[in-house]
Write an enzyme that holds these catalytic residues in place. Structure first.
Site, mmCIF file in Angstrom:
data_model
loop_
_atom_site.group_PDB
_atom_site.id
_atom_site.type_symbol
_atom_site.label_atom_id
_atom_site.label_comp_id
_atom_site.label_asym_id
_atom_site.label_seq_id
_atom_site.Cartn_x
_atom_site.Cartn_y
_atom_site.Cartn_z
ATOM 1 N N ASP A 1 -66.108 12.851 76.886
ATOM 2 C CA ASP A 1 -66.268 13.003 75.506
ATOM 3 C C ASP A 1 -65.142 13.780 75.339
ATOM 4 O OD1 ASP A 1 -68.365 11.438 75.214
ATOM 5 O OD2 ASP A 1 -69.712 13.043 75.075
ATOM 6 N N ASP B 1 -75.237 3.085 69.917
ATOM 7 C CA ASP B 1 -75.898 4.276 69.951
ATOM 8 C C ASP B 1 -77.202 4.444 68.915
ATOM 9 O OD1 ASP B 1 -73.863 5.763 71.042
ATOM 10 O OD2 ASP B 1 -72.561 5.669 69.256
#
Length: 579
Positions: free
Chosen positions: A276, A434
């Site tokens: 990330d 997600d």
């Protein structure tokens, strides 16, 4: 910053329409109106260190360039058909769709030059589509005629037998004859990513140097004299792939088989390292990790959690044995995706020394900049492919596209998912889902797909559905993960990255209920994500679900669990992995 300049033609099916001329790398500026077909062959003036590269303008060819340069060779780009005939060695890394590639080759006269070069038994290496184009035709958006040098038709994998299409991952080779450049490679895994393949037959048997078993045995490589072509990607197959390229570029080189290695026999389960990436408060790009996406330290300074530099960590994970590296830019792109030069540079620098697949995601969509200039998601994705990405991950934009598709039942062809899949192939498009758990007492309480969960809800609920979110998990949408996965597969996704907000950062294991639900529902590969805390969590998800790969971030960044420990554990559990 000045906006990039794109050449865009009316024909969206043509790769010519996507050609861009970035300052950082040469492109085939002559591809357009070449009509000269009277070729004459003259001795190449280039030295033994020069490799001629046929880059017709699609997909990630940067990785092939980097691999060739990494091995100490220089590159001469094909500018005219004559350059093909003058080459001392020619590499053709085909990326994209069969019909679009043939359109470029035929319009520019490269098709006849290629045929002439190969028929004279000159040193040639075709990669992926560079193999398929040698055959008579392809069923991809077809039938479409190929170069016709090898008998046979390229057809799509049959997913009705339970095998997932695209064929993505590290698989084993079955060497059928002296292949020259593939000596000892049958003991190793190499990286495939494709939906179409050529099948062996009596008519083409003399060409075949290796096969691969995926549902049925397809042609993995061909050889006749100095002519080679491979369906897999050596530039993405780590050290083994580099050895194949080295053998082709320098036939005198040899690879010594390492003792004690596990012999590859089938498609391996993949272990993926995820980074990330975001800018910290000083404006520097860092690798971070959060719990339920909260990436700030709980201190007085409340600073962004900094776990290292993206390029350095990616290089380390490659050395540690990661099968893929995935970058998720969690703050970039929001106002001006193509203005995010630091992330483009991360890809460029990483691809110079990391020879496994790279995926990038974060805000890839249609957008209009502050000057009113419109950019399509296809233009945005094209820049990331050219910077070193092999696959593009789409999140929020895919949710909106799926919602509209489920509402209307119409495929417009205009969504980012459809555009990128059409030009680069569905194997280049990953959809990142997600979701978060929503518990219900009775499956009939909602019109969305529910599952009986292993762990009861806070009020003893036995069932749950998985609500999809957008904008980094900040906004819930009225669509379930099951419905979304089915829709994006129909719209052209080639792979699903399945996260779970409830498990993210917890280290208690993957959400097996969710992963089983989705991996049973679709016929494309599913990557399990969120929750890994120990090697046993990887074997659990592979044993209990149909996941093709498992991804982790924090445990790798914090050095709690090395990638090699995960793979050693999987081997002990009888799960095949790449070593």
């Amino acid at each position: 910053m000045e906006a990039p300049s794109f050449a865009y033609s009316a024909s969206s099916s043509s790769l010519l329409s996507l050609r861009k001329t970035p300052l950082s790398s040469p492109r085939l500026s002559c591809f357009g109106n070449t009509k000269h077909r009277n070729f004459s062959v003259r001795a190449s003036s280039s030295g033994d260190s020069v490799v001629t590269l046929l880059d017709y303008g699609a997909g990630n060819v940067r990785s092939v360039r980097n691999a060739i340069r990494f091995l100490g060779f220089e590159i001469k780009d094909v500018q005219t058909p004559q350059d093909i005939l003058n080459a001392s060695r020619l590499v053709f890394p085909g990326v994209g769709a069969f019909a679009a590639a043939m359109e470029v080759l035929s319009k520019t006269g490269m098709d006849e030059a290629l045929c002439s070069y190969i028929e004279k038994d000159r040193p040639f290496l075709g990669i992926c589509l560079g193999l398929q184009l040698l055959f008579e035709s392809s069923e991809e958006n077809g039938p479409v005629k190929g170069l016709g040098l090898i008998p046979g038709t390229v057809g799509r994998f049959d997913s009705s037998n339970g095998f997932r299409v695209p064929h993505i991952g590290w698989n084993a080779l079955q060497i059928t004859k002296d292949s020259g450049i593939l000596d000892d490679v049958g003991n190793h895994h190499v990286y495939f990513v494709h939906s179409y393949r050529a099948m062996p037959s009596d008519d083409n048997s003399e060409w075949i140097s290796s096969k691969c078993d995926y549902g049925d045995k397809f042609i993995a490589s061909i050889r006749r004299g100095n002519v080679h072509a491979v369906q897999f990607h050596p530039e993405k197959s780590g050290d083994v792939g580099l050895s194949i390229l080295r053998r082709f570029l320098n036939p005198k080189s040899n690879m010594t088989k390492k003792p004690g290695e596990v012999k590859a026999s089938k498609l391996a389960k993949r272990v993926i390292a995820c980074l990330d990436v975001r800018a910290n408060d000083k404006g520097d790009l860092v690798v971070t990790k959060g719990d339920q996406y909260d990436v700030r330290e709980h201190t007085n300074e409340n600073e962004v959690r900094n776990l290292g530099k993206p390029v350095d960590l990616a290089g380390q994970y490659y050395k540690d044995g990661a099968d893929e590296v995935s970058f998720l830019n969690i703050t970039g792109f929001r106002d001006f995706p193509l203005g995010d030069l630091p992330m483009l540079q991360v890809l460029r620098y990483t691809s110079e020394n990391v020879f496994v697949p790279l995926t990038v995601g974060g805000g890839i969509r249609d957008f209009t900049d502050s000057t009113g200039r419109y950019y399509s998601s296809l233009e945005v994705a094209s820049e990331y492919f050219r910077s070193g990405a092999d696959k593009i991950s789409i999140g929020s934009d895919a949710v909106y596209a799926a919602e509209e598709y489920l509402r209307t039942g119409v495929k417009t062809g205009k969504t980012s998912l459809e555009q990128i899949s059409r030009v680069y192939g569905n194997q280049a498009v990953v959809v990142s889902i997600d979701p978060r758990r929503v518990y219900v007492k009775d499956p009939n309480d909602v019109q969305l797909k529910t599952v009986r969960v292993s762990n009861l809800g806070p009020n003893g609920e036995e069932y749950a559905w998985y609500q999809c979110t957008v904008n980094g998990g900040r906004e819930g949408r009225p669509i379930g993960a099951y419905e979304l996965a089915k829709a994006v597969e129909e719209l052209g996704a080639g792979e699903i990255l399945l996260n779970c907000i409830d498990c993210d950062g917890q280290g208690k294991g993957f959400d097996v209920d969710l992963i089983k639900l989705i991996s049973d529902a679709v016929s494309i590969p599913v990557i399990a994500s969120s929750g890994a805390g120990a090697p046993a969590h990887f074997s659990e998800v592979f044993n209990k679900t149909n996941a093709s790969a498992a991804l982790a971030a924090g445990i790798f960044h914090r050095k709690e669990v090395p990638i090699q420990s995960v793979k050693e554990h999987l081997l002990k559990e009888g799960i095949e992995v790449r070593i």
